[in-house]
Write a protein that holds these residues in place. Structure first.
Motif, mmCIF file in Angstrom:
data_model
loop_
_atom_site.group_PDB
_atom_site.id
_atom_site.type_symbol
_atom_site.label_atom_id
_atom_site.label_comp_id
_atom_site.label_asym_id
_atom_site.label_seq_id
_atom_site.Cartn_x
_atom_site.Cartn_y
_atom_site.Cartn_z
ATOM 1 N N THR A 178 0.835 -1.198 0.000
ATOM 2 C CA THR A 178 0.000 0.000 0.000
ATOM 3 C C THR A 178 0.872 1.252 0.000
ATOM 4 O O THR A 178 0.600 2.218 -0.722
ATOM 5 C CB THR A 178 -0.950 0.001 1.216
ATOM 6 O OG1 THR A 178 -1.772 -1.159 1.140
ATOM 7 C CG2 THR A 178 -1.821 1.249 1.244
ATOM 8 N N ASP A 215 2.488 1.644 -3.409
ATOM 9 C CA ASP A 215 1.489 2.120 -4.384
ATOM 10 C C ASP A 215 1.266 3.626 -4.221
ATOM 11 O O ASP A 215 1.148 4.356 -5.209
ATOM 12 C CB ASP A 215 0.165 1.374 -4.217
ATOM 13 C CG ASP A 215 0.250 -0.087 -4.629
ATOM 14 O OD1 ASP A 215 1.232 -0.466 -5.311
ATOM 15 O OD2 ASP A 215 -0.668 -0.852 -4.252
ATOM 16 N N GLY A 216 1.217 4.086 -2.976
ATOM 17 C CA GLY A 216 1.053 5.517 -2.716
ATOM 18 C C GLY A 216 2.237 6.321 -3.222
ATOM 19 O O GLY A 216 2.074 7.387 -3.825
ATOM 20 N N ALA A 220 4.220 5.462 -5.646
ATOM 21 C CA ALA A 220 4.195 5.424 -7.115
ATOM 22 C C ALA A 220 3.243 6.460 -7.697
ATOM 23 O O ALA A 220 3.462 6.963 -8.795
ATOM 24 C CB ALA A 220 3.810 4.024 -7.592
ATOM 25 N N LYS A 221 2.185 6.806 -6.977
ATOM 26 C CA LYS A 221 1.219 7.801 -7.460
ATOM 27 C C LYS A 221 1.674 9.229 -7.177
ATOM 28 O O LYS A 221 1.164 10.173 -7.767
ATOM 29 C CB LYS A 221 -0.137 7.587 -6.782
ATOM 30 C CG LYS A 221 -0.834 6.324 -7.198
ATOM 31 C CD LYS A 221 -2.123 6.162 -6.427
ATOM 32 C CE LYS A 221 -2.751 4.821 -6.693
ATOM 33 N NZ LYS A 221 -3.916 4.584 -5.845
ATOM 34 N N GLY A 222 2.618 9.372 -6.276
ATOM 35 C CA GLY A 222 3.050 10.701 -5.860
ATOM 36 C C GLY A 222 3.994 11.363 -6.840
ATOM 37 O O GLY A 222 4.375 10.799 -7.866
ATOM 38 N N CYS A 223 4.357 12.542 -6.498
ATOM 39 C CA CYS A 223 5.255 13.353 -7.321
ATOM 40 C C CYS A 223 6.673 12.768 -7.283
ATOM 41 O O CYS A 223 7.276 12.671 -6.208
ATOM 42 C CB CYS A 223 5.250 14.775 -6.770
ATOM 43 S SG CYS A 223 6.453 15.851 -7.545
ATOM 44 N N ALA A 253 -7.639 13.811 -9.573
ATOM 45 C CA ALA A 253 -6.640 12.834 -9.131
ATOM 46 C C ALA A 253 -5.710 12.411 -10.262
ATOM 47 O O ALA A 253 -5.222 11.293 -10.284
ATOM 48 C CB ALA A 253 -7.315 11.626 -8.488
ATOM 49 N N SER A 254 -5.462 13.321 -11.191
ATOM 50 C CA SER A 254 -4.593 13.026 -12.332
ATOM 51 C C SER A 254 -3.543 14.117 -12.498
ATOM 52 O O SER A 254 -3.534 14.848 -13.490
ATOM 53 C CB SER A 254 -5.423 12.909 -13.616
ATOM 54 O OG SER A 254 -6.329 11.847 -13.526
ATOM 55 N N TRP A 298 2.877 15.456 -13.310
ATOM 56 C CA TRP A 298 4.137 15.810 -12.666
ATOM 57 C C TRP A 298 5.207 16.129 -13.703
ATOM 58 O O TRP A 298 5.213 15.574 -14.793
ATOM 59 C CB TRP A 298 4.626 14.659 -11.794
ATOM 60 C CG TRP A 298 3.669 14.170 -10.765
ATOM 61 C CD1 TRP A 298 3.224 12.892 -10.616
ATOM 62 C CD2 TRP A 298 3.039 14.921 -9.724
ATOM 63 N NE1 TRP A 298 2.363 12.810 -9.556
ATOM 64 C CE2 TRP A 298 2.229 14.039 -8.988
ATOM 65 C CE3 TRP A 298 3.070 16.265 -9.336
ATOM 66 C CZ2 TRP A 298 1.473 14.436 -7.893
ATOM 67 C CZ3 TRP A 298 2.320 16.658 -8.249
ATOM 68 C CH2 TRP A 298 1.533 15.762 -7.535
#
Length: 116
Positions: A22, A25-26, A28-31, A85-86, A89
């Motif tokens: 988890t 995954d977080g 990977a979605k971040g900046c 949520a897109s 970056w």
């Protein structure tokens, strides 16, 4: 970056557990820039063992400079304004982040009066 290697190997580890996955995954979605900045920040603090005053000085530099970057504005746009949520970056991948750009954020302000 060594950080890319750590993330890739951790994601492939079947024993990493739900919490670790988890977290990855977080991340990977971040900046990507902020991921590397956080990694460098941990390294700087661990290596130098700064005083509270030095940490606060460093935090001020990072906060001021991060809020002036495109990624801060983009994160606010994606999370709070458009709520799509897109985020887009710049750069979009960890491997494309220039470590010199990250290190610059740690340097003293050009105007010494801005330092704590």
């Amino acid at each position: 970056h060594r950080l890319s290697h750590v993330a890739a190997n951790s994601a492939a580890d079947a024993d990493a557990g739900t919490w670790a996955q988890t977290t990855l995954d977080g991340i990977a979605k971040g900046c990507p820039f902020t991921v590397l900045l956080t990694w460098e920040h941990f390294k700087v603090v661990l290596a130098n063992q700064p005083t509270l005053e030095e940490v606060m000085r460093l935090e001020l530099r990072l906060a001021v400079r991060c809020t002036n970057r495109h990624d801060f504005v983009e994160g606010v746009r994606a999370a709070l304004i458009r709520k799509d949520a897109s985020p887009r970056w710049e750069p979009a991948a960890l491997g494309k982040v220039d470590a010199n750009d990250v290190r610059h954020l740690f340097s003293p302000f050009d105007d010494a009066s801005c330092e704590l």
